[in-house]
Design a protein around this motif. Sequence first.
Motif, PDB file in Angstrom:
ATOM      1  N   ASP A  61      19.688  51.462 -12.247  1.00  0.00           N
ATOM      2  CA  ASP A  61      19.355  52.132 -13.766  1.00  0.00           C
ATOM      3  C   ASP A  61      19.252  53.426 -13.889  1.00  0.00           C
ATOM      4  N   ARG A  62      18.557  54.145 -12.738  1.00  0.00           N
ATOM      5  CA  ARG A  62      18.332  55.827 -12.845  1.00  0.00           C
ATOM      6  C   ARG A  62      19.681  56.537 -12.361  1.00  0.00           C
TER       7      ARG A  62
ATOM      8  N   THR B  45      22.855  58.257 -12.694  1.00  0.00           N
ATOM      9  CA  THR B  45      23.310  58.780 -13.936  1.00  0.00           C
ATOM     10  C   THR B  45      24.949  58.939 -13.967  1.00  0.00           C
TER      11      THR B  45
ATOM     12  N   HIS C 222      17.254  46.939  -9.249  1.00  0.00           N
ATOM     13  CA  HIS C 222      17.432  47.195 -10.716  1.00  0.00           C
ATOM     14  C   HIS C 222      17.034  48.539 -11.086  1.00  0.00           C
ATOM     15  N   LYS C 223      15.923  48.817 -10.665  1.00  0.00           N
ATOM     16  CA  LYS C 223      15.137  50.118 -11.131  1.00  0.00           C
ATOM     17  C   LYS C 223      16.297  51.547 -10.606  1.00  0.00           C
TER      18      LYS C 223
ATOM     19  N   GLN D  52      11.976  49.068 -17.102  1.00  0.00           N
ATOM     20  CA  GLN D  52      12.103  49.490 -15.408  1.00  0.00           C
ATOM     21  C   GLN D  52      10.959  48.826 -14.777  1.00  0.00           C
TER      22      GLN D  52
ATOM     23  N   SER E 272      23.110  43.821 -22.222  1.00  0.00           N
ATOM     24  CA  SER E 272      23.226  44.355 -20.687  1.00  0.00           C
ATOM     25  C   SER E 272      21.846  43.985 -20.121  1.00  0.00           C
TER      26      SER E 272
ATOM     27  N   ARG F 276      27.566  56.896 -12.056  1.00  0.00           N
ATOM     28  CA  ARG F 276      27.599  55.933 -11.283  1.00  0.00           C
ATOM     29  C   ARG F 276      29.007  55.818 -10.711  1.00  0.00           C
TER      30      ARG F 276
ATOM     31  N   PHE G  45      20.787  45.725 -17.546  1.00  0.00           N
ATOM     32  CA  PHE G  45      20.473  46.947 -16.969  1.00  0.00           C
ATOM     33  C   PHE G  45      19.813  47.819 -17.573  1.00  0.00           C
ATOM     34  N   HIS G  46      19.359  47.336 -18.873  1.00  0.00           N
ATOM     35  CA  HIS G  46      18.582  48.316 -19.574  1.00  0.00           C
ATOM     36  C   HIS G  46      17.401  47.737 -20.069  1.00  0.00           C
ATOM     37  N   SER G  47      17.025  46.829 -19.097  1.00  0.00           N
ATOM     38  CA  SER G  47      15.696  46.007 -19.467  1.00  0.00           C
ATOM     39  C   SER G  47      14.576  47.068 -19.208  1.00  0.00           C
TER      40      SER G  47
END
Length: 888
Positions: A159-160, A162, A155-156, A21, A15, A164, A17-19
Motif C-alpha cells: 500500500d505504501r 507510491t 498488504h501494508k 493499514q 480494491s 509501483r 489494497f486501500h483497507s
Amino acid sequence: MSSCLLHLLLPPVSSPFHSQQLPFSRHKPRYLLRATPTSAALAEVSDAVFDVAPSKLISQSRSPELWIDSLRSKVRSNLLREAVLTYIDMIVLGIKPDNFAFPALLKAVADLHDVDLGKQIHAHVYKFGYGADSVTVANTLVNLYRKCGDFGAVHKVFDRITERNQVSWNSMISSLCSFEKWEMALEAFRFMLDENVEPSSFTLVSVAIACSNLPVSEGLLLGKQVHAYSLRKGDLNSFMVNTLVAMYGKLGKLASSKALLGNFEGRDLVTWNTVLSSLCQNEQFLEALEYLREMVLKGVEPDGFTISSVLPVCSHLEMLRTGREMHAYALKNGSLDENSFVGSALVDMYCNCKQVVSARRVFDGIFDRKTGLWNAMIAGYAQNEHDEEALSLFMEMEESAGILANTTTMASVVPACVRSNAFSRKEAIHGFVVKRGLDGDRFVQNALMDMYSRLGKIDIAEMIFGKMEDKDLVSWNTMITGYVFSECHEDALLLLHKMQNFERKASRAGLKPNSITLMTILPSCAALSALAKGKEIHAYSIKNNLATGVAVGSALVDMYAKCGCLHNARKVFDQIPIRNVITWNVIIMAYGMHGNGQDAIDLLKMMMIQKVKPNEVTFISVFAACSHSGMVDEGLRIFYNMQSEYGVEPSSDHYACVVDLLGRAGRVKEAYQLMSTMPPGFDKAGAWSSLLGACRIHNNLEIGDIAAQNLVQLEPDVASHYVLLANIYSSAGLWEKATEVRRKMKEKGVRKEPGCSWIEYGDEVHKFIAGDSSHPQSEKLHGYLETLWEKMRKEGYVPDTSCVLHNVEEDEKEVLLCGHSEKLAIAFGILNTSPGTVIRVAKNLRVCNDCHQATKFISKIVDREIILRDVRRFHHFKNGTCSCGDYW
C-alpha cells in the motif's frame, strides 16, 4: 491491449489494497541494533539471535562499496547468517547501507524465515531513508513478508509503494497466490492493468495458477483468456506453457494439456513431467504410461520427479513388474539416494502391490529418512493390515528417530489402532489426536470418521462430518463408506445425492464423484437391488472414463449381478481391459448366484489360461456355484485338487462351502463326516452353520441337534443358529423344544433379524418388513394379496404352513404367511409398475418354501417375470417356474 483483458476478467469491486493499514506488531519489537552500537552489543546480538560467532571486525579503511559487495556475495553463496553479520559489522563501523545493500540483506532474512529480524531490518530501511523512495527495496520487503507468512505486512508494505512497477505487482500477485487468495490475486491483476503496467510472463504464470484454483467453469473461462493473452504477447515460453499445462490438467481439461504439449516445440523435462502429473491426478493411468514411453523415445531422460509421479500408476494398476523396472532405473541413476520423494513413492508402490517386505527393504536402505518416508511405510503397513507393525514403526518414529507425528501419520495410525487387537482402547487415539492439536485437520477427521463407523458408532461419525468446515471428496467418500459399512444403504445413496447437489450449487470441481466414490456406492445399489440408480452411476462412469477401470468395473459387474442382470454383468466384465483376481472372483460368484455352475467353472479355467492366479475367495465362489447348481461331484473334485492343481491350501471357509455343497444335495451324513477330517486348529463355526442349514432343509433332527449345540458353544450370540434349530424342532412338531430354544434366546438377549425386502420404484427404494404395516400403501397391498390369494388357490396353490414356526391354528398361519416381506414387495411392484415390467426384489434372509411356491403362481397369474434375490442366490420366476428348479 491491457484494457481488453481487463474487462474480460473479474467484474470491478472495491480494491482490497486501500483497507485499513495493519500494524507490524502489537508488541514492542526486539531490537537488532542500538542507536550507538558497541562491540559488546554486537556480541550479545550475534550470540542471542544467530547463535554463531560474530564476524571479525575489519578495518574502517575498507571502502563502503567493498562492504556491500561482500554482503551481496555472501547472499549469492547462500551464506545467509554471515551476510547478516556483515551488515551488523557495517553498522558498527558506521558504514551506511545503500539501495543495493538492503535488497540483498532482505533476501537473506527472507530465506531465513525470521519475521522478527525482518521487521528490525525494515525499521533500518526507514531509518536510512529508503522506506518510501526505493521501489526496489519495497519490492524485496513484500517478498520478505510473503516468505515469512505475514499477510498483513505484505498488504501494508505494498500500500505504501507510491510508484509501483512491474516487479511490485508481480510480488504482490505472487504473494496473494502464496496465501491462496486466488480471487484477490486476479483482482490485483486487474488493478495492475488499470495502472497501465505491462504484465510479464511471471505475472501471467501467477494469474494462471490462480485460475487453476477457481471453480471449474470460472477457472476455465479466465484461464483461457490468460492463455490467449500470452499468445497475443508472444510470451509463450516453457515456463508459461508448463503452468498452462498444469492449469488445464487441474481443471480437468486434459485434451488442452496434451494439445499444448504436442504444439510446443520447446518442451522440456518439466513440460513432460507436468503432463504426466496431470494425467495421474485425473486417473488416466494407462495414458500416463504411454506418455512416459513417448518421452523416453524422444530422448528426454526421466528425473526423480518423473519417477515419483508415475510410480502411483503402478500402484493403482498393481503393475508390479513396471514398478520394479522404475525402481531399477532409479537405482541406476542415483535418484533413489538423492530424492526422498522417489523413496516414498517406491514404498507406496510396493505396499499397494502387496509387497510389504520389498517396501521395508527400500525403507531400510534410505538413511536420511524424512517424515514423508516414515509416513509412507506406516501407511503401507496399515493399508495391508499389518497393524502391529504400523503401530510399532509409529512408536519408533516418535521415540527413537525423534520425529513428531503429523496429520498424515495419524491418518494411517488411526485405522491401524481400530483393527489391532493389541490396541484395546480404540477411542483413546482420538484423545491423543486432540492433545497433539491435530483434530482440526481434514485428513485426521476423515480417519476418525472411518474409525467410528467401523466401531458401529455411525452417529459420532455423522457428528464429525457435520462439523467439518471444508469437506473434500475424501470426506464425502469416507462418510458414504461408513454408511455402506454400517449397512445404512439408503443413507449412503441419499448422501451421494447431496454431494452431487452441493457440487453443482457450489461449483466445486473437487467434489466430483471419482472411482472411489463409485466403487463405494455401487454395493449399496447392489444390496437394495436399485438397478435404475446403478445404471445411472454406470452412465456417469462411462461419461467420465471410469467404467473400464478395474475397481469400478469390478463393482459394476457385482452390481449388475446382484440386481439380477447377469447379461449386463458379463458385458461389463468383457469390456474391462485389465482384470485382476477380484474381477474374476466377482463374475464367477455372479454365475454361481444365478445357478450357472458350469459357466462358473469355465470361467475358472479361462482365468488360469490368462495367467491370473486364483485365491481363496475364488474357490469360495466356485464351490458356491457348484452348490447352487447341484454339481456335487465336480465341486468335490476341485476341492480335493486345490493344492495340487491351483496351489491354494483349503481353509476352514472352503470346508464350510463343501459341507454346504454336500448338505444341500441331501448328503448330510457325508457332510458331517467331512467335518471330522478338518485339520486341528481350524475354525469350525462356518462348517457347523452350513451343516445346520442343510439339516433344516432336509429335516435331519439328529445331526441338526449336534450342529446347533456346537454352534451355541462357539458363537452364543448369533441369532441364526437358535432360529435354525427352533425351525427344525417346529417342522418336526416338537413345539416344546422350539419354545425352549426361543426362551434361551430371550435369556441371552439374542434377537432374530426380521425378514426385510426391498424394491426400487422411481427414485426411491421401498422397504418392507414382515408383519409391518407402516408403509403408506400397506392396506392396499394386503387387500391385493387377499384377492391374489383366491386366484392362486384356484390354480392349485396350497399354503405351506410348515414355514410358520408358531404353534397356532392353520388359518392364522396362512395370515402370517401373507405378511412375509417379499410378498408385500412383489405386490407393490405389480400395483405400481406397468404391465410387462420385470419386478426385482431383494431379501435379507433365505426365501421360505411358501414364498417360493407362491411366487411361481404369482408370476403365471400376472404374467410377469419376477427376480427375487435372497441371502444365498437368485430366483428367476417366469410362467410358473423358477430358474433354481426348486433346488436351493
